[in-house]
Design an enzyme around this catalytic site. Structure first.
Site, PDB file in Angstrom:
ATOM      1  CG  ASP A   8       5.601  -9.965  -6.662  1.00  0.00           C
ATOM      2  OD1 ASP A   8       5.998  -8.998  -5.943  1.00  0.00           O
ATOM      3  OD2 ASP A   8       4.572  -9.597  -7.650  1.00  0.00           O
ATOM      4  CG  HIS A   9       8.217 -12.777  -8.950  1.00  0.00           C
ATOM      5  ND1 HIS A   9       7.415 -12.481  -8.810  1.00  0.00           N
ATOM      6  CD2 HIS A   9       9.116 -11.472 -10.176  1.00  0.00           C
ATOM      7  CE1 HIS A   9       7.190 -12.304 -10.614  1.00  0.00           C
ATOM      8  NE2 HIS A   9       8.031 -11.653 -10.690  1.00  0.00           N
ATOM      9  CB  CYS A  65       3.873  -6.621  -5.092  1.00  0.00           C
ATOM     10  SG  CYS A  65       3.117  -5.021  -5.160  1.00  0.00           S
ATOM     11  CB  THR A  67       4.197  -1.045  -6.900  1.00  0.00           C
ATOM     12  OG1 THR A  67       3.157  -1.765  -6.649  1.00  0.00           O
ATOM     13  CG2 THR A  67       5.320  -0.541  -7.856  1.00  0.00           C
ATOM     14  N   GLY A  68       3.977  -1.989  -4.121  1.00  0.00           N
ATOM     15  CA  GLY A  68       2.675  -2.777  -3.093  1.00  0.00           C
ATOM     16  C   GLY A  68       1.169  -2.184  -3.629  1.00  0.00           C
ATOM     17  CG  HIS A  98      -7.737   9.392  11.914  1.00  0.00           C
ATOM     18  ND1 HIS A  98      -7.674  10.333  10.738  1.00  0.00           N
ATOM     19  CD2 HIS A  98      -7.199   9.098  13.445  1.00  0.00           C
ATOM     20  CE1 HIS A  98      -6.662  11.213  11.628  1.00  0.00           C
ATOM     21  NE2 HIS A  98      -7.114  10.668  13.028  1.00  0.00           N
ATOM     22  NE  ARG A 133     -13.175  12.917  15.026  1.00  0.00           N
ATOM     23  CZ  ARG A 133     -11.586  12.897  14.825  1.00  0.00           C
ATOM     24  NH1 ARG A 133     -11.679  13.416  13.151  1.00  0.00           N
ATOM     25  NH2 ARG A 133     -10.606  13.932  14.845  1.00  0.00           N
ATOM     26  CG  HIS A 134     -12.020   8.416  13.136  1.00  0.00           C
ATOM     27  ND1 HIS A 134     -11.612   9.077  12.462  1.00  0.00           N
ATOM     28  CD2 HIS A 134     -11.101   8.803  14.515  1.00  0.00           C
ATOM     29  CE1 HIS A 134     -11.110  10.369  12.950  1.00  0.00           C
ATOM     30  NE2 HIS A 134     -10.812  10.152  13.782  1.00  0.00           N
TER      31      HIS A 134
END
Length: 146
Positions: A8-9, A65, A67-68, A98, A133-134
């Site tokens: 975004d901006h 963005c 904050t992400g 993982h 397991r992952h």
């Protein structure tokens, strides 16, 4: 590697830095915007970038963005996407090992350019461990999309 990217901006400058870095490393980058500082709604750019990964048009995606957080929420709404919001190198490595994350989110107001590029490099160079397991856990997460 073919990588989708969107922001975004609030993250335009960091997106352009990451895009340039990826291109210098020889990656093909598909830019879903924005390319303006004008206020915009991040889902309009982030969703198509994530969908390109989900459809197999791109191998991985990077969304940004301020904050992400919003970018990661939007990307994770797309079936088949495992987006990790990253602000440190260890998490970048571990989410690939993982979780086999296929999209990463960065917060331009949270981390600086140098750390962002280091996170990108580690995330792109780390392969999924393939451990049973992952994979079992990833399969359970994917089943929640159905």
């Amino acid at each position: 590697m073919k990588i989708s990217i969107a922001c975004d901006h609030g993250a335009l400058d960091l997106k352009n830095d990451v895009k340039s870095h990826l291109q210098q490393l020889g990656h093909e980058v598909i830019d879903f915007g924005t390319n303006s500082y004008d206020s915009c709604d991040y889902p309009d750019m982030i969703a198509p970038a994530a969908q390109a990964v989900a459809k197999g048009e791109c191998e991985r995606g990077i969304v940004l963005c301020t904050t992400g957080i919003g970018a990661s929420i939007v990307a994770n709404k797309v079936d088949g996407i495992r987006c990790a919001l990253l602000s440190d190198v260890l998490s970048a490595r571990m989410t690939r090992l993982h979780n086999d994350s296929n999209v990463m989110a960065l917060g331009a107001g949270i981390i600086g350019k140098n750390l962002a590029l280091e996170i990108v490099d580690v995330w792109l160079s780390t392969e999924f461990s393939g451990e049973a397991r992952h994979q079992r856990r990833i399969d359970k997460v994917s089943a929640l999309e159905k």
